[in-house]
Design a protein around this motif. Structure first.
Motif, PDB file in Angstrom:
ATOM      1  N   TRP A  81      46.272  44.356  44.064  1.00 51.83           N
ATOM      2  CA  TRP A  81      45.845  43.484  42.990  1.00 51.83           C
ATOM      3  C   TRP A  81      45.376  44.424  41.758  1.00 51.83           C
ATOM      4  O   TRP A  81      45.509  44.368  40.524  1.00 51.83           O
ATOM      5  CB  TRP A  81      44.707  42.683  43.276  1.00 51.83           C
ATOM      6  N   VAL A  90      39.187  43.667  37.828  1.00 57.49           N
ATOM      7  CA  VAL A  90      39.547  42.970  39.065  1.00 57.49           C
ATOM      8  C   VAL A  90      38.380  42.574  39.768  1.00 57.49           C
ATOM      9  O   VAL A  90      38.048  43.652  40.564  1.00 57.49           O
ATOM     10  CB  VAL A  90      40.680  43.407  39.885  1.00 57.49           C
ATOM     11  N   PRO A 291      51.398  39.823  42.852  1.00 58.07           N
ATOM     12  CA  PRO A 291      50.311  40.157  41.949  1.00 58.07           C
ATOM     13  C   PRO A 291      51.067  40.858  40.568  1.00 58.07           C
ATOM     14  O   PRO A 291      50.589  40.603  39.478  1.00 58.07           O
ATOM     15  CB  PRO A 291      49.473  41.009  42.512  1.00 58.07           C
ATOM     16  N   PRO A 320      40.752  37.197  41.917  1.00 57.74           N
ATOM     17  CA  PRO A 320      41.381  36.709  43.069  1.00 57.74           C
ATOM     18  C   PRO A 320      40.318  36.915  44.408  1.00 57.74           C
ATOM     19  O   PRO A 320      39.649  37.733  44.318  1.00 57.74           O
ATOM     20  CB  PRO A 320      42.362  37.533  43.256  1.00 57.74           C
TER      21      PRO A 320
END
Ligand code: PLP
Length: 472
Positions: A81, A90, A291, A320
């Motif tokens: 990710w 992230v 992703p 996420p």
């Protein structure tokens, strides 16, 4: 996909006793690679193995039921990710599953962390997670939570209400600190997911509405507030979403709001957080985007919209949760009883009762979430039969896997494994029926390590003020 079962099996008829999406397997021992953590295999012996250990070996060490986290898989997803969203922040959504070790994995893989309660914030701080890389969420943050966030230096506070802005103004003044905030906005997107996990339509509790104008009002108020630094806005449209359309609409509406704010104040806010909710495969019917596909899609939309509004692309974030920990985790249960029930039209359903249930995975009961299961301790040559894996609790809705095909010879003592159980299982677990919660272990290179130990009856009795210490 969220499959709704309004009428349920009571109305099962000859055509629909198995749901349409469920395909009868040609090999009941086969593993669908989309569902299982990377290291999960079925050995020659027929045993399912995770992280270099058979489930029989794992359960011999941990007892049953147990949640098994594949460490290499978890870290690999976190890193994927981060790499796919290069240049973005992230944030791992810790409500999906957090313990101190997981907070360290997230830090080591270079991600940031979302927390949404005093408990999550405290675990992360105790694990040594850098507070500057944390964001605090919540529609009803207590004064104590805000105080802890402000004094420990949490990087972003995602503001959800006018009351909260007032509370922050008072606390920042009292403590002599500044708060870096994002305004949580609702974009009016009707995400295609279960109502309880959709969070961007108007009639729900989160955020400030864009369409009513209250989002812009809140932004302007924070902007003028002496000790609040308004950094940007935040949108989370819901969870277990496959349809990128929703993200596209949310992106367009949030960027438009940033453009309106710039028009009103002359200031271009530097950050846009697009939230989490990226769907994962719980059954063979689910096919999530990778992703990399999502990153490409979202980046293109942002670039396109920013050009249209004549804006620089802001610093972007995503959050996420399940997409990192969900597929990395497998729940392993032991079968206690089996039963075959006539459901009408000459059809039967096999009920397989295991030593867990809605106390360790509430999602099927809470929002009709679907799961899959396999016979894990051995393979079988028996034919596949439509089965329902149920728990031990005193509720008819105590279902773990509503519809799946399992071999005809599943019997007491067999191990059953449920993939994609790493997210919102242990983190939502309860003590219903005074059931102690199962442990979470990680497996790697043939070794088991405890992440969260098994709860004991003594742990539960210790809370009961009516039982004297010497009588426990
Ligand atoms: C729940 C939540 C997430 C994570 O959702 P997943 O479905 O686990 O990806 C991210 N951001 C916010 C604000 C949330 O409430």
């Amino acid at each position: 996909m969220t499959h709704m079962h309004v009428a349920g099996s009571l109305h099962a008829d000859a055509v629909s006793v198995a749901p349409q999406w469920l395909v009868k397997p040609t090999d009941v021992n086969a593993l669908d690679r989309n569902l299982w953590s990377d290291s999960t295999t079925r050995r020659e012996s027929g045993e399912l193995a995770i992280g270099g250990l058979s489930v029989n070996e794992i359960v011999a060490q941990t007892g049953s039921p147990v949640y098994v986290m594949d460490e290499v898989d978890f870290r690999g997803r976190a890193l994927t990710w981060r790499r796919a969203f290069e240049g973005w922040h992230v944030y791992y959504a810790s409500k999906s599953f957090l313990c101190a070790t997981v907070a360290r994995w997230i830090a080591e893989e270079g991600l940031s962390l979302d927390v949404s309660s005093m408990g999550e914030l405290t675990v992360a701080l105790r694990a040594g997670f850098d507070p500057a890389r944390m964001a605090l969420h919540g529609n009803n943050k207590s004064e104590a939570e805000l105080r802890l966030a402000l004094t420990s230096g949490v990087g972003r506070i995602v503001v959800d209400s006018s009351d909260e802005i007032g509370r922050l103004e008072r606390l920042t003044a009292e403590l002599g600190v500044r708060a870096q905030v994002l305004i949580r906005v609702t974009t009016g997107v009707e995400a295609h997911t279960h109502e309880y996990i959709a969070t961007a339509h108007e009639d729900q509790k989160f955020g400030f509405s864009i369409s009513s104008g209250s989002a812009l009002v809140a932004m302007v108020r924070c902007y003028h507030s002496p000790q609040i630094d308004l950094v940007g806005i935040h949108s989370h449209i819901g969870s277990q979403i496959f349809d990128t359309n929703g993200f596209e609409v949310a992106t367009r509406r949030t960027l438009k709001l940033l453009a309106q704010f710039r028009e009103a104040t002359g200031v271009a806010l530097p950050e846009l957080d697009l939230g989490g909710g990226f769907g994962i495969a719980y059954t063979s019917d689910d096919s999530p985007s990778t992703p990399y596909e999502l990153a490409k899609g979202l980046s293109e939309i942002v670039a396109h919209e920013c050009r249209a509004f004549g804006m620089d692309v802001p610093t972007l974030s995503i959050e996420p949760g399940r997409a990192i920990c969900g597929p990395a985790g497998t729940a392993v249960y032991t079968v206690g009883t089996t039963k075959t029930v006539e459901v009408g039209g000459g059809y039967n359903r096999r009920y397989i009762s295991v030593d867990g249930g809605m106390s360790d995975n509430i999602r099927p009961a809470l929002y009709a979430a679907e799961y899959s299961a396999v016979l894990a301790g051995r393979s079988s040559t028996a034919r596949p039969v439509l089965s329902r894996v149920v728990g031990l609790h005193c509720e008819g809705g105590d279902i773990l896997v509503r519809d799946t095909f399992l071999p005809d010879d599943v019997r007491p003592g067999d191990l059953i494994a449920v993939p994609a159980s790493g997210a919102y299982s242990r983190s939502m677990a309860s003590n219903y029926n005074h059931t102690p919660r199962p442990p979470v272990v990680s497996v790697k290179d043939g070794k088991v390590s405890t992440l969260v130990r098994r709860e004991t009856l003594d742990d539960l009795l210790a809370l009961d003020a009516g039982i004297a210490e010497e009588d426990r």
